[in-house]
Design a protein around this motif. Structure first.
Motif, mmCIF file in Angstrom:
data_model
loop_
_atom_site.group_PDB
_atom_site.id
_atom_site.type_symbol
_atom_site.label_atom_id
_atom_site.label_comp_id
_atom_site.label_asym_id
_atom_site.label_seq_id
_atom_site.Cartn_x
_atom_site.Cartn_y
_atom_site.Cartn_z
ATOM 1 N N VAL A 23 86.645 119.616 72.000
ATOM 2 C CA VAL A 23 85.608 120.635 72.090
ATOM 3 C C VAL A 23 84.442 120.252 71.180
ATOM 4 C CG1 VAL A 23 85.064 123.066 71.617
ATOM 5 C CG2 VAL A 23 87.204 122.452 72.749
ATOM 6 N N ASP A 24 83.237 120.443 71.672
ATOM 7 C CA ASP A 24 81.971 120.129 70.995
ATOM 8 C C ASP A 24 81.643 118.640 70.949
ATOM 9 O OD1 ASP A 24 81.009 122.718 70.563
ATOM 10 O OD2 ASP A 24 82.174 122.926 68.727
ATOM 11 N N ALA A 25 82.447 117.806 71.600
ATOM 12 C CA ALA A 25 82.109 116.381 71.681
ATOM 13 C C ALA A 25 80.977 116.192 72.690
ATOM 14 C CB ALA A 25 83.327 115.581 72.114
ATOM 15 N N TYR A 26 80.136 115.220 72.441
ATOM 16 C CA TYR A 26 79.074 114.833 73.372
ATOM 17 C C TYR A 26 79.495 113.520 74.010
ATOM 18 C CZ TYR A 26 76.027 118.490 71.660
ATOM 19 O OH TYR A 26 75.493 119.717 71.352
ATOM 20 N N TYR A 32 76.687 115.095 78.307
ATOM 21 C CA TYR A 32 77.581 116.235 78.509
ATOM 22 C C TYR A 32 78.145 116.704 77.173
ATOM 23 C CZ TYR A 32 77.352 114.279 83.172
ATOM 24 O OH TYR A 32 76.891 113.778 84.361
ATOM 25 N N ARG A 33 78.167 118.013 76.983
ATOM 26 C CA ARG A 33 78.782 118.627 75.803
ATOM 27 C C ARG A 33 80.048 119.341 76.252
ATOM 28 N NH1 ARG A 33 77.781 123.987 73.468
ATOM 29 N NH2 ARG A 33 78.931 124.028 71.513
ATOM 30 N N VAL A 34 81.170 119.008 75.652
ATOM 31 C CA VAL A 34 82.462 119.585 76.014
ATOM 32 C C VAL A 34 82.571 120.987 75.429
ATOM 33 C CG1 VAL A 34 84.960 119.322 75.864
ATOM 34 C CG2 VAL A 34 83.499 117.291 76.092
ATOM 35 N N LEU A 35 82.908 121.965 76.290
ATOM 36 C CA LEU A 35 82.984 123.366 75.868
ATOM 37 C C LEU A 35 84.411 123.852 75.648
ATOM 38 C CD1 LEU A 35 80.274 124.872 78.247
ATOM 39 C CD2 LEU A 35 80.006 124.122 75.869
ATOM 40 N N GLU A 36 85.304 123.527 76.595
ATOM 41 C CA GLU A 36 86.689 123.987 76.440
ATOM 42 C C GLU A 36 87.618 123.210 77.358
ATOM 43 O OE1 GLU A 36 88.025 127.821 78.464
ATOM 44 O OE2 GLU A 36 85.853 128.109 78.460
ATOM 45 N N LEU A 37 88.881 123.163 76.953
ATOM 46 C CA LEU A 37 89.922 122.558 77.765
ATOM 47 C C LEU A 37 90.332 123.555 78.839
ATOM 48 C CD1 LEU A 37 92.005 120.253 78.253
ATOM 49 C CD2 LEU A 37 93.504 121.458 76.649
ATOM 50 N N LEU A 38 90.271 123.140 80.096
ATOM 51 C CA LEU A 38 90.662 124.025 81.194
ATOM 52 C C LEU A 38 92.106 123.809 81.606
ATOM 53 C CD1 LEU A 38 87.475 123.789 83.438
ATOM 54 C CD2 LEU A 38 88.146 125.665 81.920
ATOM 55 N N VAL A 47 91.421 118.459 82.505
ATOM 56 C CA VAL A 47 90.144 118.954 83.005
ATOM 57 C C VAL A 47 89.489 119.783 81.908
ATOM 58 C CG1 VAL A 47 88.974 120.305 84.787
ATOM 59 C CG2 VAL A 47 91.018 118.980 85.365
ATOM 60 N N TRP A 48 88.209 119.498 81.694
ATOM 61 C CA TRP A 48 87.430 120.150 80.655
ATOM 62 C C TRP A 48 86.207 120.825 81.263
ATOM 63 C CZ3 TRP A 48 88.788 119.767 75.425
ATOM 64 C CH2 TRP A 48 89.824 118.877 75.136
ATOM 65 N N LEU A 49 85.834 121.977 80.734
ATOM 66 C CA LEU A 49 84.559 122.598 81.067
ATOM 67 C C LEU A 49 83.532 122.006 80.116
ATOM 68 C CD1 LEU A 49 82.847 124.700 82.606
ATOM 69 C CD2 LEU A 49 83.500 126.351 80.832
ATOM 70 N N ALA A 50 82.416 121.560 80.667
ATOM 71 C CA ALA A 50 81.360 120.977 79.853
ATOM 72 C C ALA A 50 80.022 121.500 80.335
ATOM 73 C CB ALA A 50 81.403 119.452 79.933
#
Length: 192
Positions: A23-26, A32-38, A47-50
């Motif tokens: 989370v918060d990785a670019y 892309y900025r990673v928001l949360e693990l889906l 799968v990640w929400l970014a």
């Protein structure tokens, strides 16, 4: 916390390398900025929400587990083929006779390779349009809070899934992993 963790507790077994995603990785040069693990329960990927940093558009990042890198390259080739092909015309169902139906396959927006920070491992990342929840999520929610999905919604979901399969069949492709987790439900069209 990283997206991939060892799948076994046995120290004698090979440990799967971890993808450098959190989370918060670019990723991809800050695109892309990673928001949360889906989802971390898939055998082949996480799968990640970014968020696409230039447009602030939400996207889904599918990070293929390291042992399946070659399969992921093949998947990117197939998804690109699907994206570059006109959806089929189904005269009996088209809202205008002879008009092509909208695509019922997910849209691959981008793909790139992530390298393991401290090793030789490579991870294929596929960037998809963010479509919302999976059919599995919708079923779980509806069964928990209601008595299930209305029949009209079930028919619409079945029709749309079958139209997606028609689109793949027209390209001589066979989807070999159909399951509720792999069917996306667009909230804007589900209950219309």
């Amino acid at each position: 916390m990283s997206a991939l963790s060892p799948r076994h507790d046995d120290p004698d077994e090979d440990v799967e390398p971890e993808a450098p995603v959190e989370v918060d990785a670019y990723l991809n040069a800050g695109r892309y900025r990673v928001l949360e693990l889906l989802s971390d329960d898939g055998h082949f990927s996480t799968v990640w929400l970014a968020q696409e940093t230039a447009t602030l558009r939400p996207v889904a990042l599918k990070v293929q587990r390291c042992p399946y890198f070659d399969n992921a390259q093949h998947e990117v080739t197939l998804l690109t083929q699907i994206k570059n092909t006109q959806p089929p015309v189904v005269p009996s169902m088209a809202w205008q006779p002879g008009a092509p139906l909208p695509s019922h396959a997910v849209d691959l927006l981008d793909s790139f390779v992530l390298l393991q920070a401290d090793g030789p491992a490579q991870f294929m990342v596929m960037v998809f349009e963010w479509l919302g929840h999976s059919f599995s999520d919708v079923l779980e929610h509806e069964c928990q809070f209601r008595r299930g999905l209305p029949i009209v919604v079930c028919k619409r979901l079945a029709r749309d899934a079958l139209l997606g399969l028609v689109q793949l069949h027209d390209l001589k492709l066979i989807h070999t992993y159909i399951r509720p987790e792999n069917i996306a439900c667009l909230p804007s069209t589900m209950f219309n």
